[in-house]
Design a protein around this motif. Structure first.
Motif, PDB file in Angstrom:
ATOM      1  N   ALA A 188     -25.232   6.330  19.266  1.00 19.56           N
ATOM      2  CA  ALA A 188     -25.757   7.293  17.655  1.00 19.56           C
ATOM      3  C   ALA A 188     -26.273   5.818  16.763  1.00 19.56           C
ATOM      4  CB  ALA A 188     -24.495   7.691  17.232  1.00 19.56           C
ATOM      5  N   ARG A 201     -20.691   5.103  20.295  1.00 19.06           N
ATOM      6  CA  ARG A 201     -20.917   4.826  18.525  1.00 19.06           C
ATOM      7  C   ARG A 201     -22.801   3.841  18.535  1.00 19.06           C
ATOM      8  NH1 ARG A 201     -18.229  -0.044  15.893  1.00 19.06           N
ATOM      9  NH2 ARG A 201     -18.305  -1.221  17.688  1.00 19.06           N
ATOM     10  N   ASP A 252     -22.091   8.363  11.171  1.00 13.74           N
ATOM     11  CA  ASP A 252     -21.396   8.860  10.906  1.00 13.74           C
ATOM     12  C   ASP A 252     -20.859   9.794  11.897  1.00 13.74           C
ATOM     13  OD1 ASP A 252     -18.029   8.273  10.554  1.00 13.74           O
ATOM     14  OD2 ASP A 252     -18.249  10.204   8.400  1.00 13.74           O
ATOM     15  N   TRP A 253     -21.505  10.939  11.274  1.00 10.20           N
ATOM     16  CA  TRP A 253     -21.931  12.256  12.160  1.00 10.20           C
ATOM     17  C   TRP A 253     -21.946  12.322  13.126  1.00 10.20           C
ATOM     18  CZ3 TRP A 253     -25.135  15.572  14.488  1.00 10.20           C
ATOM     19  CH2 TRP A 253     -24.522  16.802  15.299  1.00 10.20           C
ATOM     20  N   LEU A 254     -22.118  11.216  13.814  1.00  8.17           N
ATOM     21  CA  LEU A 254     -23.295  11.138  15.649  1.00  8.17           C
ATOM     22  C   LEU A 254     -22.371  10.846  16.251  1.00  8.17           C
ATOM     23  CD1 LEU A 254     -27.085  10.891  14.878  1.00  8.17           C
ATOM     24  CD2 LEU A 254     -26.054  12.130  15.763  1.00  8.17           C
ATOM     25  N   GLN A 255     -21.524   9.176  15.410  1.00  2.96           N
ATOM     26  CA  GLN A 255     -20.791   9.114  16.938  1.00  2.96           C
ATOM     27  C   GLN A 255     -19.353   9.439  16.208  1.00  2.96           C
ATOM     28  OE1 GLN A 255     -20.572   5.146  14.694  1.00  2.96           O
ATOM     29  NE2 GLN A 255     -19.139   5.014  12.670  1.00  2.96           N
ATOM     30  N   GLN A 256     -19.091  10.695  15.153  1.00  3.80           N
ATOM     31  CA  GLN A 256     -18.088  11.429  15.911  1.00  3.80           C
ATOM     32  C   GLN A 256     -18.313  12.211  16.844  1.00  3.80           C
ATOM     33  OE1 GLN A 256     -16.243  13.076  12.320  1.00  3.80           O
ATOM     34  NE2 GLN A 256     -16.745  11.745  11.133  1.00  3.80           N
ATOM     35  N   ARG A 257     -19.141  12.432  17.833  1.00  3.69           N
ATOM     36  CA  ARG A 257     -19.563  13.243  19.177  1.00  3.69           C
ATOM     37  C   ARG A 257     -20.402  12.511  19.976  1.00  3.69           C
ATOM     38  NH1 ARG A 257     -19.676  15.151  13.976  1.00  3.69           N
ATOM     39  NH2 ARG A 257     -19.400  17.133  13.597  1.00  3.69           N
ATOM     40  N   MET A 258     -20.049  11.442  19.083  1.00  5.29           N
ATOM     41  CA  MET A 258     -21.435  10.129  20.441  1.00  5.29           C
ATOM     42  C   MET A 258     -20.632   9.048  20.609  1.00  5.29           C
ATOM     43  SD  MET A 258     -25.158  10.809  19.486  1.00  5.29           S
ATOM     44  CE  MET A 258     -25.638  12.075  19.883  1.00  5.29           C
TER      45      MET A 258
END
Length: 354
Positions: A65, A62, A54-60
């Motif tokens: 992530a 999906r 969840d944290w990664l796919q908010q920044r890159m």
């Protein structure tokens, strides 16, 4: 009067339907192990990995992530498997090298038993021969192949599950009643949080157990001290059964190395003190009431799920119990189950709020 009889009959009917439903669910889980066990493993891993995803796919993107998370999961899994294989492999080779010494101990024990009218050689020859050894090796090979297939299926489920967490949450909110959606979503979130806390605490306690066992083996002069520490670390993830096995193997090796049952007994006692202090004193105080489950239920879960799903069931049994109790706590009609089988030192909410 009629209403009283009707409500009593309805209650009995509900009780019987509940029993039949439970039997049907258990039978389905047992007969379709190859279907449900990978799903349970995947859900457990998704609960652990979702915050990172969840944290990664908010920044890159999906998919990127997801690739990072899956690589991390594979690295952790392979690292753990390689470490355990190293420890067990070296112990097995050492046991094979010490075979003559074990044979002499066996001969001495056989003579001692025969002097008291107990014949062992006939039983050993009848049940343990070359055919038995070949069949055992074939069984182990088959289990290795099955395990590889099992984790490949789990990996596929994890990939698909991580991609659909948000979608499933949205569908639950849209398709079911608000109360049912709350129970499903809040229960899932609480279960995932408890899974993560359970694994964190279990990992730290396993590390503490492994380091302490390594230190004890080194101080006592027992060979293969790092290997015994690794085995204690790995088996500590399985409550009750794992720690017991982790004390038996070093004890038998100490008997062969020191050729003294007194020394082996001391090693066995010290190892059990370590397991008792960490597992029964330190860990409950670290975990607190959030993960506390009745020790009886923990032991029952380990044996029950081991019978259901084998070695994997022994590992996943306690998390499944945590999930069941967490969901039961979400609804007033089943909250008593969570209170009855949960924290043994916590008073019921009805009593504490009275």
């Amino acid at each position: 009067m009629t209403d009283t009889i009707s409500s009593g009959a309805t209650g009995r009917l509900t009780f019987y339907v509940g029993i039949l439903t439970t039997i049907a669910v258990v039978a389905s889980l047992y007969l379709a192990t190859s279907v449900f066990a990978p799903v349970a493993g995947a859900l457990f891993i998704i609960a652990l990995a979702w915050p990172i995803q969840d944290w990664l796919q908010q920044r890159m993107p999906r998919l990127l992530a997801l690739a990072i998370v899956m690589c991390a999961v594979v690295v952790v899994f392979l690292g753990f498997a390689a470490t355990v294989a190293w420890g067990f492999g070296r112990v097995v080779r050492a046991l094979i090298a010490e075979a003559p010494r074990f044979q002499s101990l066996y001969d001495a024990a056989t003579l001692w038993l025969e002097g008291r009218g107990i014949v062992v050689d006939g039983v050993w020859t009848e049940h343990f021969n070359l055919r038995w050894l070949i069949a055992t090796l074939q069984s182990v090979t088959g289990r290795v192949n099955t395990t590889i297939t099992f984790w490949l299926v789990v990996a596929v489920y994890v990939i698909l599950g991580l991609l659909e967490v948000r979608t499933i949450e949205t569908k639950i909110r849209a398709l079911v009643s608000s109360d049912a959606a709350r129970i499903a979503i809040e229960g899932t979130r609480a279960t995932a949080e408890r899974f993560r806390r359970y694994m964190m605490i279990r990992t730290w306690m396993s590390i503490a157990t492994g380091v302490t066992v390594w230190a004890l083996a080194s101080l006592s002069g027992l060979a293969l001290a790092p290997e015994w520490g690794v085995i204690a670390f790995a088996l500590n993830y399985i409550p009750f059964i794992g720690p017991f096995i982790a004390t038996v193997f070093p004890t038998f090796y100490a008997l062969a190395q020191f050729e003294s049952w007194q020394a082996a007994l001391v090693v066995f006692a010290c190892l059990n003190v370590i397991q008792f202090v960490i597992g029964s004193y330190i860990e409950p105080r670290v975990s607190g009431s959030a993960l506390a489950v009745s020790p009886f239920i923990v032991l029952l879960s380990v044996f029950f799920w081991t019978w259901m799903w084998g070695f994997f069931g022994a590992f996943i049994g306690v998390p499944i119990t945590i999930a069941i109790l967490t969901f039961c706590a979400q609804h007033p009609s089943t909250q008593w189950i969570a209170e009855l089988f949960g924290d043994p030192d916590a008073p019921p909410k009805s009593a504490s709020t009275a």
